[in-house]
Design an enzyme around this catalytic site. Structure first.
Site, short mmCIF file in Angstrom:
data_model
loop_
_atom_site.label_atom_id
_atom_site.label_comp_id
_atom_site.label_asym_id
_atom_site.label_seq_id
_atom_site.Cartn_x
_atom_site.Cartn_y
_atom_site.Cartn_z
N LYS A 239 5.30 9.22 -5.10
CA LYS A 239 4.89 10.48 -4.48
C LYS A 239 6.11 11.28 -4.03
O LYS A 239 6.22 12.47 -4.32
CB LYS A 239 3.96 10.23 -3.30
CG LYS A 239 3.54 11.53 -2.59
CD LYS A 239 2.52 11.25 -1.50
CE LYS A 239 3.16 10.64 -0.27
NZ LYS A 239 4.02 11.61 0.47
N ASP B 230 -0.85 13.24 -1.96
CA ASP B 230 -0.79 12.88 -0.54
C ASP B 230 -2.23 12.85 -0.02
O ASP B 230 -3.19 12.89 -0.81
CB ASP B 230 0.07 13.88 0.23
CG ASP B 230 -0.51 15.29 0.24
OD1 ASP B 230 -1.59 15.51 -0.38
OD2 ASP B 230 0.08 16.17 0.88
#
Length: 215
Positions: free
Chosen positions: A127, A145
């Protein structure tokens, strides 16, 4: 056991993509940074912490440690003191110091703008790597997220139980403009499709939302 939301149809997926691109075509991260070094640190700090809080913390941190060389020489306790109002600051301080040493040793002090090389750095997962590359290079990646995860499930874009699997689903159905769509879904989730008290009356996708928790 809670029933999974219905899947979005191909027509709905195309509409969602079109609407996001139209409404968020100029979307950028709300993290404040001046270069790839500051960007990477800000993204690392933002894990389970708000961008607003990170932006309060980073000016003093960057003033004290303006580059990798300065950060790698830092005292761990001094880093902790500077980021102590950030969530999980103890682990983040250790990762920042270890990251700086790794970048200095293996990459001549330059932040590597390659996903695999970024993921090899301490404290940097997929991420974080994706966000850095989206911001720095406009890479065709999507980072999942909490906001992106929530939005994608409420809209029936994914039923995956992990961020990585959700990323795979979104990348497959959207294919291109992933960086812009990432920022769009973050901002949409942060300000409209909120976890608590979502603003369904202001939502331009309310008519195709799959969530039963509408207001």
């Amino acid at each position: 056991m809670e029933k999974l939301p219905k899947k979005a149809t191909k027509k709905e997926i195309n509409e969602i993509k079109e609407v996001f691109l139209k409404n968020y075509k100029e979307a950028k991260t709300e993290l404040q940074y001046k270069n790839d070094y500051e960007l990477l640190i800000a993204v690392m700090l933002s894990a389970q912490c708000t961008d607003k809080r990170v932006n309060i913390i980073t000016p003093a941190l960057f003033a004290e440690y303006p580059d990798i060389k300065a950060l790698k020489k830092a005292n761990l306790e001094d880093i902790k003191e500077l980021i102590k109002t950030c969530s999980f600051f103890n682990n983040k301080a250790k990762n920042l110091l270890a990251m700086a040493n790794e970048v200095y040793k293996k990459h001549n002090g330059e932040i590597p703008l390659d996903r695999d090389k970024l993921k090899d750095l301490p404290g940097v997962g997929q991420k974080t790597a994706n966000v850095v590359l989206i911001e720095s290079k406009g890479a065709n990646y999507i980072a999942v997220d909490t906001h992106v995860f929530r939005v994608s499930h409420r809209l029936g874009l994914s039923r995956a139980q992990t961020p990585l699997k959700t990323e795979e689903d979104l990348s497959k159905i959207f294919k291109d403009n992933l960086g812009i769509l990432h920022q769009a879904m973050v901002l949409f989730g942060r300000y409209i499709c909120k976890a608590i008290n979502p603003k369904c009356n202001e939502c331009f996708l309310n008519h195709i939302c799959k969530s039963k928790r509408k207001i």
